[in-house]
Design an enzyme around this catalytic site. Structure first.
Site, PDB file in Angstrom:
ATOM      1  N   SER A 113       3.470  -0.672  -0.072  1.00 41.38           N
ATOM      2  CA  SER A 113       4.124   0.837  -0.398  1.00 41.38           C
ATOM      3  C   SER A 113       3.187   1.632  -0.791  1.00 41.38           C
ATOM      4  CB  SER A 113       5.305   0.551  -1.213  1.00 41.38           C
ATOM      5  OG  SER A 113       6.094  -0.497  -0.727  1.00 41.38           O
ATOM      6  N   THR A 114       1.905   1.232  -1.662  1.00 43.53           N
ATOM      7  CA  THR A 114       1.276   2.340  -2.165  1.00 43.53           C
ATOM      8  C   THR A 114       0.820   3.369  -1.093  1.00 43.53           C
ATOM      9  OG1 THR A 114      -0.422   0.558  -1.993  1.00 43.53           O
ATOM     10  CG2 THR A 114       0.174   1.244  -4.126  1.00 43.53           C
TER      11      THR A 114
END
Lengths: 708, 422
Positions: free
Chosen positions: A311-312
């Site tokens: 998700s980063t």
């Protein structure tokens, strides 16, 4: 021969002629020999002579030191005296008959002084060799004894003893710098890490020597060679802060132990200059065996491991979309209530949401909305955005073994579904360092910096040889987009965000959690049990000083980035803020931090307990509530690892195979281990395996299946 | 040329008056230094050249060792240059003293006695130890090596002793052979005691050579040579350390780090020079070659000036010896012939043995290279020998016109003969 009678004169002349003939024969053989040595085999002899000189001329200059940003030594070369004997010099000018007695006497003295067996020393002295090591790396007592023995003022001084300094490389704080500093081989060349990357600077300049050495190895003539520092290697001053490095390493290792993770890495970067302030990699092995450790064990996970970021990457997707004007900061996107099928693949969200603004997409970490934004950018747009953030290429750090990561894993442009998954960080691979550098670009207003590991290189006499200046690689996104994303990211650590564990009272934190499933390299399918948990963020959000990237590979106890990596981030961030004296901004959070019980782990309890031992842990709503009475940043932080539990001992994990849940729980609890069950029935699988040594307080994961 | 002739005449006049009244000191000095003729200019030139060249090479070979040991690159140069001047002065002076003055029992035995006393003193413990042997005797600032003097003194004594004996006496064993051999063995024993093997060998070879030209029976000499060789071999074989040296010499490659270090390094020096050498002062083997400026100075010549340098050096020594033998041929009497030939052989043997050792054709046993090696004793003794040889060469023309018309006349000879015809 005037007065001699002619017959006798002729006889004498004849005899003299004979003698002259003999002498001429001698002369001829001399000239023939000279011709043979000099003309016929001259080149060969010259080569032998040159090799001999080369050998002697090869001065190993003192290798430069590796220092941290405050001048603390990370790698230094210390001359350790060694002792050698010139056995020919020992008996020089001594009548041959007295030599054996002298040799024996000297051998006895040396053997006593050096604690060596007498026959060994005696054999070396009798060999008449001009160079033989007697003992390497002498102790102070030994060297004192030998110095007294060879004092030339004494009549019975032992001759031919040579004390030579041999450079030995020492790594103070090797544990903390595992993999970063590297090591040198026996012949003094850098093999790994900084030692290899800056070998040119460190090794010195042996070929600039015009000096000659004689048969004893003494430097004779040469320009300014009285000062051996002229040859010495340069000192490399790193940007790393040793104190912080130690703390980061400690926190990372504690985190890995707490979550029983396979490996992990953490980086602290100054986003304004690209300076690496700390780079930790774990696990570490016995530092004394560093050079002998297998390649795998020496791996610097921060630069060598390629992991799926998860998700980063949404941060960079959204930043690019904002920069391109594809979305507006306030525009809400439909998140399909947690399930969306595209290209035959269904994407799920953990939080089932409807319409979300970009800020919420980040804080709730919606895969579906991130995918939609990514698709707005298009294949080319997203790919080039990631590329501009520095993914898919090495960062320019210069350390050996750095991975570039892969964006287009199949070597072709992404299909639509791949664009969607890449938007939230699946199907691509990156390194911890790349994440840190890309996040630095967000933190500093859109500039991708080159990571800077070395501040200056100075000569042995202190003069500046080279200064490495901060380098901007490129403008990635405009400052406004970076600022907007930063604001959105602060929501992650706030109430309702995925990274509340990263909250630091008194400071605004911007960050992003990520939990990526790991693909099994054998099948290419995602393994349901293997995750990469990460947290990348910076602090303070309004004027970033530290970008911190934490990646934990295969944590076992928990797997969410917010649970595993965020606490490590918080600890590291607090250390860095305290160490560099960054004042709080005054916005001290009054809200209670709740620790979700979705995947309750004993260690989270343990940590919470340690932080606030006098608080009732089972608050209303099934959450563990701890008022934010976080300790001062200067106070020692409680360790999150079970090893910190008082009186914890190592116990052997029993074999639970076939047991029922109750028996298994009893077996584990009775010896101080904590069972974590999965499923019902009898035990079919346990982790760690039976026979493993574990610290008391550690968890043992047990899978139960209905009996066959 | 005329001046030379007139001086001869003056000499004769003073000699005549001297017999009538007691000569003054000045007259005696003049008579002592009066000369029979000009010296052999080629011989003189070669000696001067060798001494000068030797000083250059000693400097080149010793500069580094001097710097390391004495912190003065010219340390050895500063000591060799005075010896060079003194040596050449001595040679000049002695070349003016008629060699026939030594043809007396008092002179020859006197010299021998001094040498024996010095040798005994050196052995008895007054000597200085250097290079593993007690060879030096400190007489004030001068270090005397009695063995060097012994070689010259035995030449003089042999020349005297052999000239005294007729050809018939030489044929006898008891008179023509044994006394010389005993004297040689006596001196050799003193040399070996030091130990100085090289000088002892030179002494023996000199004795054989001179007895051979004086007409001693070849059988005796051969017999003595065989017995001597056997004794020498036994001496070497049954002394472990000497035998080790021989083995190291035979298998140099295997012993290049220990016993054969020096000869191996010397070979490397010679070889490095190849044909034209590295250039004067550019030799690098001096860093490794022990005794580069003394016994192994030829190796430095070989490295810095190459094969050409070694060939020219050999040519210079050949010229020296050839001119010496020429003087022997033309000497007016047996004593002069023996003396000149003995001295020429002395030079030749030392050169050959030294070069052979430097090129490891022979096992290493210290022996200086005449005129070249660093060391006052060797240089001075060789200079004195050269002086005597030069003086013998002054008498060459006396013999020339009548005795040997076939010999190639040299320019002064031709002029003299014209004078004689006029």
């Amino acid at each position: 021969m005037k007065n001699i009678d002619p017959r006798r004169a002729r006889w004498m002349k004849f005899r003299m002629g004979v003698l002259c003939g003999l002498l001429s024969t001698g002369l001829c053989s001399i000239v023939a020999s000279a011709y043979n040595i000099q003309v016929k085999h001259g080149a060969e002899w010259r080569m032998i002579a040159e090799r001999q000189r080369q050998k002697r001329l090869k001065v190993l200059p003192t290798r430069g030191s590796i220092l941290d940003r405050n001048g603390e030594a990370l790698a230094i070369t210390i001359d350790v005296p060694s002792i050698a004997i010139n056995a020919a010099e020992l008996v020089r000018n001594v009548p041959e008959k007295q030599q054996p007695a002298l040799q024996d006497a000297a051998a006895a003295k040396l053997a006593t002084a050096l604690n060596l067996p007498f026959p060994e020393v005696q054999a070396k002295l009798k060999s008449k060799r001009r160079f033989a090591w007697l003992k390497r790396r002498l102790s102070q007592d030994e060297i004192t004894a030998v110095r007294a023995m060879i004092d030339p003022r004494k009549p019975d001084a032992v001759k031919g003893v040579m004390i030579e300094g041999e450079g030995h490389r020492f790594y103070p704080g090797r544990e903390a710098l595992w993999g970063l500093v590297g090591y040198v081989s026996g012949d003094g060349s850098g093999i790994d890490g900084v030692e290899r990357a800056f070998d040119e600077d460190l090794r010195g300049r042996p070929d600039e020597i015009s000096a000659l050495r004689d048969r004893k190895g003494t430097v004779l003539f040469g320009d300014g060679l009285e000062d051996e520092r002229a040859l010495a290697g340069d000192d490399v001053h790193l940007t790393v802060d040793l104190g912080l490095q130690f703390q980061v390493q400690e926190d990372l290792e504690a985190g890995l132990r707490a979550f029983e993770a396979k490996s992990g890495s953490a980086i602290v970067i100054d986003p304004n200059t690209g300076e690496i302030l700390a780079m930790a990699s774990a696990p570490v092995y016995n530092p004394n065996d560093y050079g002998d450790a297998p390649i795998e064990a020496r791996r610097n996970h921060a630069i060598a491991d390629r992991v799926e970021p998860g998700s980063t990457m949404k941060i960079f997707t959204i930043a690019a979309a904002l920069a391109e004007g594809k979305i507006k900061p306030t525009e809400e996107i439909y998140c399909e209530n947690g399930s969306w099928t595209i290209g035959g693949v269904t994407i799920h969200d953990t939080h089932h949401e409807g319409m979300l603004a970009p800020a919420s997409i980040i804080s709730k970490s919606s895969n579906i909305c991130a995918a939609k934004i990514g698709l707005l950018l298009g294949e080319q747009g997203l790919y080039s955005a990631f590329k501009r953030f520095g993914f898919g290429e090495t960062t320019g750090l210069g350390l050996p073994g750095e991975a570039a990561g892969v964006l287009r894993a199949r070597g072709r442009p992404w299909y639509e579904v791949e664009v969607a998954s890449a938007s939230f960080g699946q199907g691509i691979s990156v390194t911890t360092l790349q994440l840190g550098m890309a996040m630095s670009a967000i933190a500093n207003g859109g500039k991708l910096m080159e990571p800077r590991l070395v501040r200056t290189v100075t000569g042995a006499t202190g003069q500046l040889v080279r200064e490495e200046l901060p380098t901007v690689r490129r403008e990635v996104v405009p400052a406004f987009a970076a600022r907007m994303v930063t604001e959105m990211m602060t929501g992650v650590v706030e109430e309702g965000g995925t990274g509340r564990e990263a909250h630091i009272p008194g400071y605004r934190v911007a960050g992003k959690t990520a939990t990526a499933q790991k693909a099994d390299p054998a099948t290419g399918k995602y393994d349901p049990d293997k995750f990469v948990a990460s947290f990348v963020g910076f602090v303070p959000a309004q004027k970033p000083r530290f970008v911190i990237a934490v990646v934990v590979d295969e944590p076992w106890i928990a797997h969410l980035g917010g649970q595993v990596a965020a606490p490590i981030f918080r600890r590291i961030a607090m250390r860095a803020l305290a160490r560099f004296g960054v004042a709080p901004s005054g916005e001290v959070a009054k809200t209670a931090v709740t620790f979700p019980l979705e995947d309750p782990t004993p260690l989270v309890y343990a940590e919470a307990k340690a932080m606030a031992p006098d608080v009732d842990l089972t608050g209303p709503g099934g959450s563990v509530v701890a008022p934010m009475t976080a300790p001062s940043a200067f106070a020692p932080l409680p360790a999150s690892s079970p090893s910190a539990l008082p009186g914890a001992q190592r116990v052997i994990v029993p074999d639970l195979g076939g047991m029922g849940a109750r028996d298994a729980a009893h077996a584990l609890v009775s010896i101080g281990l904590l069972p974590v069950f999965d499923g019902t029935g009898s035990v079919t699988r346990q982790e760690p395996a039976p026979g493993t040594l574990l610290l008391q307080g550690s968890a043992v994961r047990v899978r139960l299946s209905p009996g066959s | 040329m005329n001046s030379a002739a007139s001086s001869t005449g003056a000499n004769g006049a003073t000699g005549a008056t001297g017999s009538l009244r007691k000569p003054s000191l000045r007259e005696r000095a003049e008579r002592l230094l009066s000369v029979a003729g000009p010296v052999d200019p080629i011989l003189a030139a070669v000696v001067v050249t060798l001494v000068s060249f030797g000083i250059v090479m000693v400097y080149s070979a010793s500069a580094i060792e001097a710097t390391v040991q004495h912190k003065d690159a010219q340390y050895f140069l500063k000591r060799q240059v005075p010896f060079g001047f003194v040596g050449l002065g001595l040679a000049w002076l002695i070349s003016r003293i008629d060699y026939r003055r030594y043809q007396k029992a008092s002179a020859t035995y006197g010299i021998l006695a001094i040498v024996v006393v010095l040798l005994v003193a050196a052995i008895a413990g007054f000597g200085k130890t250097g290079g593993g042997a007690t060879r030096w005797l400190a007489l004030g600032p001068v270090h005397v090596q009695p063995a060097e003097l012994a070689k010259l003194s035995i030449v003089i004594w042999l020349a005297y002793s052999l000239a005294k004996k007729g050809e018939d006496v030489m044929k006898s064993f008891a008179l023509g052979f044994l006394p010389q051999l005993i004297m040689a063995l006596f001196l050799m024993a003193l040399c070996l005691k030091q130990p100085d093997f090289g000088s002892a060998v030179v002494l023996l070879l000199l004795t054989f050579t001179m007895m051979f030209i004086a007409g001693a029976k070849v059988g005796y000499i051969m017999g003595a040579a065989i017995i001597g060789s056997a004794a020498g071999a036994a001496l070497v074989r049954f002394r472990e350390y000497r035998w080790e040296r021989i083995q190291a010499w035979l298998e140099m490659e295997a012993h290049r780090q220990d016993l054969a270090y020096q000869p191996f390094q010397a070979r490397m020096s010679f070889g490095s020079g190849e044909i034209f050498g590295l250039g004067l002062g550019k030799g690098l083997q001096i860093l490794y070659l022990p005794e580069a400026h003394t016994d192994f100075v030829s190796a430095v010549v070989g490295e810095e000036l190459g094969f050409v340098g070694i060939a020219l050096l050999c040519a210079a020594y050949v010229t020296l010896v050839v001119r010496g033998v020429r003087a022997a041929f033309k000497a007016p009497d047996d004593f002069g012939t023996y003396l000149a030939f003995g001295i020429s052989t002395l030079f030749a043997l030392q050169v050959l043995i030294n070069l052979a050792m430097a090129m490891s054709l022979l096992p290493t046993k210290g022996l200086a290279l005449p005129f070249m090696s660093y060391g006052g004793s060797s240089l001075l003794v060789n200079a004195i020998a050269a002086g005597i040889l030069l003086n013998v060469s002054r008498h060459a023309r006396d013999a020339e016109p009548v005795a040997d018309p076939n010999a190639t006349p040299d320019p002064p000879g031709v002029e003299i003969s014209k004078d004689a015809l006029a």
